[in-house]
Design a protein around this motif. Structure first.
Motif, PDB file in Angstrom:
ATOM      1  N   HIS A 252      -4.731   1.455  -5.615  1.00 43.53           N
ATOM      2  CA  HIS A 252      -4.080   2.614  -4.997  1.00 43.53           C
ATOM      3  C   HIS A 252      -3.946   3.698  -6.065  1.00 43.53           C
ATOM      4  N   ASP A 253      -3.631   4.925  -5.648  1.00 44.78           N
ATOM      5  CA  ASP A 253      -3.555   5.982  -6.660  1.00 44.78           C
ATOM      6  C   ASP A 253      -2.286   5.908  -7.517  1.00 44.78           C
ATOM      7  N   GLU A 261      -3.923  -5.271   3.307  1.00 44.87           N
ATOM      8  CA  GLU A 261      -2.778  -4.962   4.178  1.00 44.87           C
ATOM      9  C   GLU A 261      -1.724  -4.126   3.461  1.00 44.87           C
ATOM     10  N   GLY A 262      -1.906  -3.919   2.145  1.00 44.85           N
ATOM     11  CA  GLY A 262      -0.942  -3.108   1.415  1.00 44.85           C
ATOM     12  C   GLY A 262       0.133  -3.910   0.706  1.00 44.85           C
ATOM     13  N   ARG A 263      -0.127  -5.208   0.527  1.00 44.07           N
ATOM     14  CA  ARG A 263       0.829  -6.040  -0.202  1.00 44.07           C
ATOM     15  C   ARG A 263       0.455  -6.036  -1.686  1.00 44.07           C
ATOM     16  N   ALA A 264       1.438  -5.868  -2.573  1.00 40.25           N
ATOM     17  CA  ALA A 264       1.159  -5.788  -4.007  1.00 40.25           C
ATOM     18  C   ALA A 264       0.489  -7.057  -4.499  1.00 40.25           C
ATOM     19  N   GLY A 405       4.904   5.451   4.222  1.00 40.38           N
ATOM     20  CA  GLY A 405       4.176   6.664   3.854  1.00 40.38           C
ATOM     21  C   GLY A 405       3.016   6.359   2.911  1.00 40.38           C
ATOM     22  N   GLU A 406       3.282   5.493   1.916  1.00 38.60           N
ATOM     23  CA  GLU A 406       2.236   5.132   0.963  1.00 38.60           C
ATOM     24  C   GLU A 406       1.112   4.390   1.676  1.00 38.60           C
ATOM     25  N   LEU A 407       1.501   3.539   2.610  1.00 37.71           N
ATOM     26  CA  LEU A 407       0.520   2.738   3.344  1.00 37.71           C
ATOM     27  C   LEU A 407      -0.414   3.650   4.137  1.00 37.71           C
ATOM     28  N   ASP A 408       0.147   4.720   4.721  1.00 40.59           N
ATOM     29  CA  ASP A 408      -0.661   5.660   5.478  1.00 40.59           C
ATOM     30  C   ASP A 408      -1.702   6.337   4.586  1.00 40.59           C
ATOM     31  N   ARG A 409      -1.342   6.541   3.334  1.00 38.22           N
ATOM     32  CA  ARG A 409      -2.301   7.142   2.407  1.00 38.22           C
ATOM     33  C   ARG A 409      -3.296   6.104   1.901  1.00 38.22           C
ATOM     34  N   ALA A 414      -8.668   2.474   1.482  1.00 43.25           N
ATOM     35  CA  ALA A 414      -8.905   1.040   1.299  1.00 43.25           C
ATOM     36  C   ALA A 414      -9.953   0.548   2.300  1.00 43.25           C
ATOM     37  N   ASP A 415      -9.834   1.008   3.555  1.00 40.04           N
ATOM     38  CA  ASP A 415     -10.781   0.561   4.575  1.00 40.04           C
ATOM     39  C   ASP A 415     -12.216   0.941   4.204  1.00 40.04           C
TER      40      ASP A 415
END
Ligand SMILES: [Zn+2]
Length: 432
Positions: A252-253, A261-264, A405-409, A414-415
Motif C-alpha cells: 500500500h502507499d 482483503e486489506g489485512r496487514a 477509507g484506506e481500503l477504498d484507496r 491491489a486488484d
C-alpha cells in the motif's frame, strides 16, 4: 518468458555486474558475521596532470582571439570516491586548488551533499582548454545531479532533475533446493530476496518450512533514465505458495504490505526469531534433537545457526527473565500479554535485562551453545496460557484491517496488481 531471458538480453556489462553481485552476496551469506568487504577502488582514470588554479589573471594568449566562452569544458576527470575519502582529500589527491574547495564549501545547501560523499560514488570535474576548473557534477540519486559551474569569476550551483520512467517487472521461480537459490534463479537481487521473505515473515518460517515445489511470483518496480535501468524499487505484489497454501501480499502507499482483503501482513508474532538466511538446516523436516538425536517433537523448535547469529523478539512484550542455568545456558523469556509467552534458550549473549520492554524484531541476543547442547542453535518455545504450542500452527491474534477509507484507496490498485500477478503465476504453472 522467464527472467533469465530478460537477463540474456541485458548488455554484457550488466550481466557481469549482476553475476558479481550475486557471487559477492553468496560469500556474504556464507559468512554472515563477517563485515562487508568492499573491493579496493582504483582510480577510474589515470592520474591527471596537476591542475593549477589559473582562475587568477592569466597571461593573455593572443592566438586565442576574442574569448566568448573561455570556461567551456574540454576535459573531464572522473573521480571515484574511495573509502575514507572527503572532498578535501580528493582535492589534495587530484592536485586541485584549496581555494576552489573553499569556494565550493561556501555554496550553501546545494553543496552540503558534498560533505557526505560515499565510497563508490563519482564526481566529475571538468576543465577548460587552459586547464582551469569549469565545473563539477555529482549525482545525488538516480534522478538528481548536483551541478556546479564556473560562471565568470563566481561559482553557480543547481540541482538538475530528470523524470524517471517506471516499469513493472516480474520474477517467478519454484524452489528446487532452497529459497535463496530460487530467488537468484528468478533474477531477484539479494535485497529483493530478503524483502520477499520479510513480507511473509509473519506467515511463513523461511528457515524451516520451505519445501521443494514451493513457488513464488513477484511484481516489482524498476526505474529507467533514458532507457537505462538506474534503480530497482520495492516489491509491489507477491504470491508465495508454501506446501500448497497460497499467501498473497500487496504494497500500500503507506509502505506496508496487506493481504488482498486489506489485512496487514504484519502480525503480533514473527514465525521465526532468526532470519532464514542464517539457518543452516533449511531442508530438514525430520528435526533431530541436538542432544538426544531423536526425531521427537520436543517442546520447542531448534534453529541451527552459527554462534553470534542475531536472535530477535518474535513479538513485542516485556522481558520477564534474562539469566543463566546449566540446562538452558543463557536464556531470555518474554511475556507478550496475558496469553502469550516466548522463550529463547542456549544464547551466546543476552542483550536485554529483566523488566525491559522489547519491540517485535528487536535483537534480544545471539545464537550460542550454552547449557546442555552439542552445537550452536536457538531453542525457541511458544507458550499459550502456560501450555507449549507449535508456533507455526497455533491460532494467533488477527492482524488489523485497513480502515474503510484506506481500503477504498487500496482495493482498486491491489486488484489490478493481483490480476497481473495471477497471469504471471499461471504462466509459471503452465511451464512447470
Ligand atoms: Zn531444543
Amino acid at each position: 518468458m522467464s527472467v533469465i531471458n530478460r537477463l540474456k538480453s541485458l548488455p554484457r556489462g550488466h550481466k557481469i555486474a549482476l553475476g558479481l553481485l550475486n557471487a559477492a552476496m553468496a560469500v556474504l551469506i556464507m559468512m554472515p558475521t563477517e563485515p562487508a568487504v568492499a573491493s579496493r577502488d582504483r582510480p577510474v582514470l589515470p592520474p591527471s596532470q596537476p591542475v593549477r588554479d589559473t582562475r587568477q589573471p592569466l597571461e593573455l594568449d593572443v592566438e586565442d582571439g576574442p574569448v566568448i566562452d573561455d570556461h567551456r569544458p574540454v576535459r573531464e576527470l572522473l573521480v571515484k570516491v574511495r573509502r575514507g575519502d572527503t572532498l578535501s582529500s580528493i582535492f589534495a589527491r587530484q592536485g586541485l586548488p584549496s581555494a576552489l574547495l573553499h569556494e565550493i564549501s561556501q555554496l550553501g545547501a546545494h553543496a552540503e551533499s558534498l560533505q557526505k560523499i560515499h565510497p563508490g560514488e563519482r564526481l566529475t570535474f571538468s576543465f577548460d582548454q587552459k586547464g582551469r576548473f569549469a565545473g563539477l557534477s555529482y549525482p545525488l540519486d538516480a534522478a538528481r545531479t548536483l551541478d556546479i559551474r564556473q560562471s565568470g569569476a563566481e561559482l553557480r550551483s543547481r540541482i538538475i532533475s530528470v523524470t524517471l520512467e517506471h516499469r513493472i517487472q516480474y520474477a517467478q521461480a519454484s524452489v528446487s533446493s532452497n529459497f535463496w537459490g530460487a530467488g537468484v534463479s528468478a533474477g531477484l537481487s539479494p535485497g529483493q530476496i530478503m524483502s520477499l521473505a520479510a513480507m511473509f515473515a509473519w506467515d511463513l518460517d523461511f528457515g524451516l518450512d520451505i519445501r521443494a515445489g514451493d513457488r513464488f511470483a513477484v511484481l516489482y518496480e524498476q526505474r529507467y533514465k533514458d532507457g537505462i535501468l538506474v534503480d530497482t524499487g520495492h516489491i509491489l505484489a507477491a504470491e508465495f505458495i508454501n506446501q500448497g497454501k497460497i499467501y498473497r501480499a500487496v504494497r500500500h502507499d503507506d509502505g506496508n504490505y496487506y493481504s488482498p482483503e486489506g489485512r496487514a501482513m504484519r502480525k503480533s508474532f514473527l514465525r521465526a526469531p532468526v532470519n532464514f538466511s542464517h539457518i543452516s538446516s533449511n531442508f530438514n523436516p525430520r528435526r533431530l534433537h541436538p542432544v538426544t538425536g531423536q526425531v521427537k517433537p520436543h517442546r520447542g523448535i531448534d534453529y541451527a545457526a552459527r554462534t553470534g547469529t542475531p536472535v530477535v523478539a518474535a513479538g513485542s512484550g516485556v522481558v520477564v527473565e534474562s539469566g543463566y542455568n546449566r540446562f538452558n545456558g543463557n536464556y531470555v523469556v518474554i511475556r507478550h500479554d496475558r496469553t502469550y509467552l516466548t522463550k529463547y534458550l542456549h544464547l551466546h549473549q543476552r542483550r536485554v535485562k529483566k523488566g525491559e520492554k522489547v519491540k517485535q524484531e528487536q535483537q534480544i541476543g545471539t545464537v550460542g551453545a550454552t547449557g546442555r547442547v552439542t552445537g550452536p542453535h536457538l531453542h525457541y518455545e511458544f507458550l499459550v496460557n502456560g501450555v507449549h504450542k507449535d508456533p507455526k500452527s497455533v491460532d494467533l491474534p488477527q492482524a488489523a484491517f485497513l480502515s474503510r477509507g484506506e481500503l477504498d484507496r487500496f482495493r482498486p490498485k491491489a486488484d489490478k496488481l493481483l490480476a497481473q500477478l495471477s497471469k504471471v503465476s499461471e504462466v509459471m504453472l503452465a511451464n512447470h
